[in-house]
Design a protein around this motif. Structure first.
Motif, PDB file in Angstrom:
ATOM      1  N   ILE A  83       0.837  -1.207   0.000  1.00 14.54           N
ATOM      2  CA  ILE A  83       0.000   0.000   0.000  1.00 14.54           C
ATOM      3  C   ILE A  83       0.867   1.251   0.000  1.00 14.54           C
ATOM      4  N   GLU A  84       1.927   1.220   0.767  1.00 14.15           N
ATOM      5  CA  GLU A  84       2.824   2.375   0.825  1.00 14.15           C
ATOM      6  C   GLU A  84       3.465   2.634  -0.531  1.00 14.15           C
ATOM      7  N   LYS A  85       3.887   1.544  -1.195  1.00 10.67           N
ATOM      8  CA  LYS A  85       4.458   1.706  -2.534  1.00 10.67           C
ATOM      9  C   LYS A  85       3.420   2.238  -3.504  1.00 10.67           C
ATOM     10  N   SER A  86       2.186   1.687  -3.371  1.00 12.68           N
ATOM     11  CA  SER A  86       1.116   2.159  -4.245  1.00 12.68           C
ATOM     12  C   SER A  86       0.824   3.629  -4.004  1.00 12.68           C
ATOM     13  N   LEU A  87       0.803   4.029  -2.720  1.00 14.05           N
ATOM     14  CA  LEU A  87       0.572   5.434  -2.410  1.00 14.05           C
ATOM     15  C   LEU A  87       1.693   6.309  -2.947  1.00 14.05           C
ATOM     16  N   GLU A  88       2.925   5.846  -2.809  1.00 13.58           N
ATOM     17  CA  GLU A  88       4.047   6.607  -3.353  1.00 13.58           C
ATOM     18  C   GLU A  88       3.912   6.762  -4.858  1.00 13.58           C
ATOM     19  N   PHE A  89       3.533   5.639  -5.519  1.00 10.68           N
ATOM     20  CA  PHE A  89       3.342   5.689  -6.971  1.00 10.68           C
ATOM     21  C   PHE A  89       2.200   6.633  -7.335  1.00 10.68           C
ATOM     22  N   THR A  90       1.106   6.557  -6.540  1.00 13.39           N
ATOM     23  CA  THR A  90      -0.037   7.434  -6.796  1.00 13.39           C
ATOM     24  C   THR A  90       0.339   8.895  -6.585  1.00 13.39           C
ATOM     25  N   ILE A  91       1.098   9.164  -5.522  1.00 17.25           N
ATOM     26  CA  ILE A  91       1.529  10.532  -5.251  1.00 17.25           C
ATOM     27  C   ILE A  91       2.417  11.047  -6.372  1.00 17.25           C
ATOM     28  N   GLU A  92       3.318  10.166  -6.843  1.00 16.53           N
ATOM     29  CA  GLU A  92       4.180  10.565  -7.955  1.00 16.53           C
ATOM     30  C   GLU A  92       3.360  10.867  -9.204  1.00 16.53           C
ATOM     31  N   ARG A  93       2.383   9.974  -9.472  1.00 15.39           N
ATOM     32  CA  ARG A  93       1.529  10.202 -10.634  1.00 15.39           C
ATOM     33  C   ARG A  93       0.711  11.483 -10.468  1.00 15.39           C
ATOM     34  N   GLN A  94       0.225  11.708  -9.239  1.00 11.79           N
ATOM     35  CA  GLN A  94      -0.543  12.916  -8.979  1.00 11.79           C
ATOM     36  C   GLN A  94       0.317  14.155  -9.200  1.00 11.79           C
ATOM     37  N   ASP A  95       1.564  14.085  -8.703  1.00 18.75           N
ATOM     38  CA  ASP A  95       2.466  15.214  -8.915  1.00 18.75           C
ATOM     39  C   ASP A  95       2.709  15.436 -10.401  1.00 18.75           C
ATOM     40  N   THR A  96       2.901  14.311 -11.115  1.00 21.79           N
ATOM     41  CA  THR A  96       3.121  14.412 -12.560  1.00 21.79           C
ATOM     42  C   THR A  96       1.905  14.985 -13.259  1.00 21.79           C
ATOM     43  N   LEU A  97       0.717  14.479 -12.854  1.00 22.98           N
ATOM     44  CA  LEU A  97      -0.517  14.990 -13.459  1.00 22.98           C
ATOM     45  C   LEU A  97      -0.730  16.464 -13.141  1.00 22.98           C
ATOM     46  N   GLU A  98      -0.423  16.835 -11.893  1.00 22.05           N
ATOM     47  CA  GLU A  98      -0.572  18.238 -11.531  1.00 22.05           C
ATOM     48  C   GLU A  98       0.358  19.112 -12.363  1.00 22.05           C
ATOM     49  N   LYS A  99       1.590  18.636 -12.569  1.00 18.83           N
ATOM     50  CA  LYS A  99       2.524  19.397 -13.397  1.00 18.83           C
ATOM     51  C   LYS A  99       2.002  19.506 -14.831  1.00 18.83           C
ATOM     52  N   ARG A 100       1.500  18.361 -15.340  1.00 11.75           N
ATOM     53  CA  ARG A 100       0.972  18.385 -16.704  1.00 11.75           C
ATOM     54  C   ARG A 100      -0.260  19.278 -16.796  1.00 11.75           C
ATOM     55  N   LEU A 101      -1.110  19.233 -15.744  1.00  8.17           N
ATOM     56  CA  LEU A 101      -2.276  20.111 -15.738  1.00  8.17           C
ATOM     57  C   LEU A 101      -1.869  21.579 -15.693  1.00  8.17           C
ATOM     58  N   ASP A 102      -0.853  21.860 -14.899  1.00  8.23           N
ATOM     59  CA  ASP A 102      -0.358  23.236 -14.859  1.00  8.23           C
ATOM     60  C   ASP A 102       0.154  23.667 -16.229  1.00  8.23           C
ATOM     61  N   GLU A 103       0.895  22.749 -16.869  1.00 13.04           N
ATOM     62  CA  GLU A 103       1.397  23.064 -18.209  1.00 13.04           C
ATOM     63  C   GLU A 103       0.245  23.269 -19.187  1.00 13.04           C
ATOM     64  N   ILE A 104      -0.752  22.359 -19.082  1.00 10.16           N
ATOM     65  CA  ILE A 104      -1.911  22.482 -19.984  1.00 10.16           C
ATOM     66  C   ILE A 104      -2.657  23.784 -19.726  1.00 10.16           C
ATOM     67  N   GLU A 105      -2.841  24.118 -18.415  1.00 15.21           N
ATOM     68  CA  GLU A 105      -3.528  25.363 -18.088  1.00 15.21           C
ATOM     69  C   GLU A 105      -2.766  26.565 -18.624  1.00 15.21           C
ATOM     70  N   ASN A 106      -1.445  26.516 -18.463  1.00 20.68           N
ATOM     71  CA  ASN A 106      -0.640  27.616 -19.001  1.00 20.68           C
ATOM     72  C   ASN A 106      -0.758  27.694 -20.510  1.00 20.68           C
ATOM     73  N   ASN A 107      -0.719  26.494 -21.140  1.00 23.50           N
ATOM     74  CA  ASN A 107      -0.867  26.465 -22.597  1.00 23.50           C
ATOM     75  C   ASN A 107      -2.248  26.955 -23.013  1.00 23.50           C
ATOM     76  N   LEU A 108      -3.254  26.526 -22.208  1.00 25.06           N
ATOM     77  CA  LEU A 108      -4.613  26.971 -22.526  1.00 25.06           C
ATOM     78  C   LEU A 108      -4.743  28.482 -22.381  1.00 25.06           C
ATOM     79  N   LYS A 109      -4.080  29.007 -21.343  1.00 25.59           N
ATOM     80  CA  LYS A 109      -4.124  30.460 -21.179  1.00 25.59           C
ATOM     81  C   LYS A 109      -3.486  31.147 -22.375  1.00 25.59           C
ATOM     82  N   VAL A 110      -2.337  30.600 -22.774  1.00 28.20           N
ATOM     83  CA  VAL A 110      -1.671  31.167 -23.944  1.00 28.20           C
ATOM     84  C   VAL A 110      -2.530  30.976 -25.180  1.00 28.20           C
TER      85      VAL A 110
END
Length: 315
Positions: free
Chosen positions: A110-137
């Motif tokens: 579970i801890e590994k899964s949570l770490e993986f999920t957190i990493e994916r969430q961080d990655t998704l958040e970064k991608r969402l930020d990039e997409i939002e910035n791109n969308l703004k542009v």
């Protein structure tokens, strides 16, 4: 004279105990026997004392054996119970250890899964930020592009502000469109001089599948002349092709402002939407599409597809 036998000092003297089991008649008839028993009474006390001692010894021994047996049984029971408890405790401990091991493994997974999920969430958040910035542009760029497109459409529509478009006018080989436009002026009671006409020609339809006659575009020298012709044509309701001396099947002829392809499509969509929501008026004025629900309703303009939603909200 008889003499007593000599006493042999080396021979031990034998003592005879009394016999309590003598017959009754002997005891009753022989006083000497009674006297003899009376003399023998101390020995009975010794015997009773010895019996008591033996009984006490036996009783003590029996008690000792009983205590030893009780202790042995108690010890055996205690050892057996202790052994059973230890065995069960060992089993329980083993089971608990196995369960804890399994839980630790699950927690680890579970801890590994949570770490993986957190990493994916961080990655998704970064991608969402990039997409939002791109969308703004992109949104900013799209707004700029839309503004430029609107300006171009407005300029294109402005360039047609001197034109009228005649729709559904039957085509004839070798037709004289100037003569037709002169006749149109007579019918609508607004004479059109040839000098006021810059150009007149037919244009193909946007859709190749359209079988209706090609529209006629007439360009006048001034916007005032164009507006006067359109006003006179709208006042003359029910303009027919035979009124313009065109032979063949009689057709309804329509006089409108010359719209861009975009505004034509927008005007078509607007009329369909207005019809669906029971709007009474949809018309063109100076290149703008105007809508009115009833005679007393507010007039509003439709400049793009988003404005068509106003028709729904006004209903």
């Amino acid at each position: 004279m008889q003499r007593s036998p000599p006493t042999n000092l080396s021979t031990p003297q034998v003592k005879y105990s009394s016999n309590p089991d003598l017959p009754e008649f002997v005891r009753s008839n022989d006083d000497s026997f009674i006297n003899m028993r009376k003399r023998k009474q101390p020995e009975d006390e010794i015997t009773d004392s010895m019996v008591n001692i033996i009984e006490k010894t036996i009783e003590k021994k029996m008690n000792s054996w009983k205590n030893e047996l009780d202790s042995t049984i108690s010890s055996a029971i205690q050892n057996s119970v202790q052994s059973i408890i230890e065995r069960e405790v060992k089993k329980m401990s083993l089971s608990i250890n196995n369960s804890l091991k399994e839980l630790n493994e699950r927690f680890g997974a579970i801890e590994k899964s949570l770490e993986f999920t957190i990493e994916r969430q961080d990655t998704l958040e970064k991608r969402l930020d990039e997409i939002e910035n791109n969308l703004k542009v992109n949104s900013s760029e799209k707004r700029q592009i839309q503004m430029l497109q609107d300006k171009m459409d407005a300029m294109e529509q402005q360039a047609r502000s001197y034109n009228i478009e005649i729709a559904n006018l039957p085509e004839r080989r070798g037709e004289n469109l100037l003569a037709v436009i002169e006749k149109l002026g007579c019918v609508i009671k607004h004479p059109i001089n040839i000098q006021d006409v810059v150009s007149i020609h037919r244009v193909p339809h946007m859709e190749n599948t359209n079988k209706r006659p090609k529209n006629v575009i007439v360009r006048f020298t001034t916007k005032i002349t164009r507006d006067s012709v359109i006003a006179a044509a709208r006042a003359t309701k029910g303009l027919k092709s035979d009124q313009l001396l065109i032979s063949g099947t009689v057709q309804n002829v329509y006089i409108n402002e010359h719209l861009t392809a975009k505004n034509k499509q927008l005007f078509r969509s607007c009329r369909e939407e207005a019809k669906t929501h029971n709007y009474k008026y949809v018309w063109i004025k100076n290149g703008a599409i105007l809508v009115r629900q009833t005679d007393t309703s507010v007039i509003f303009a439709v400049r793009n597809e988003q404005d068509i939603k106003k028709i729904k909200s006004q209903n």
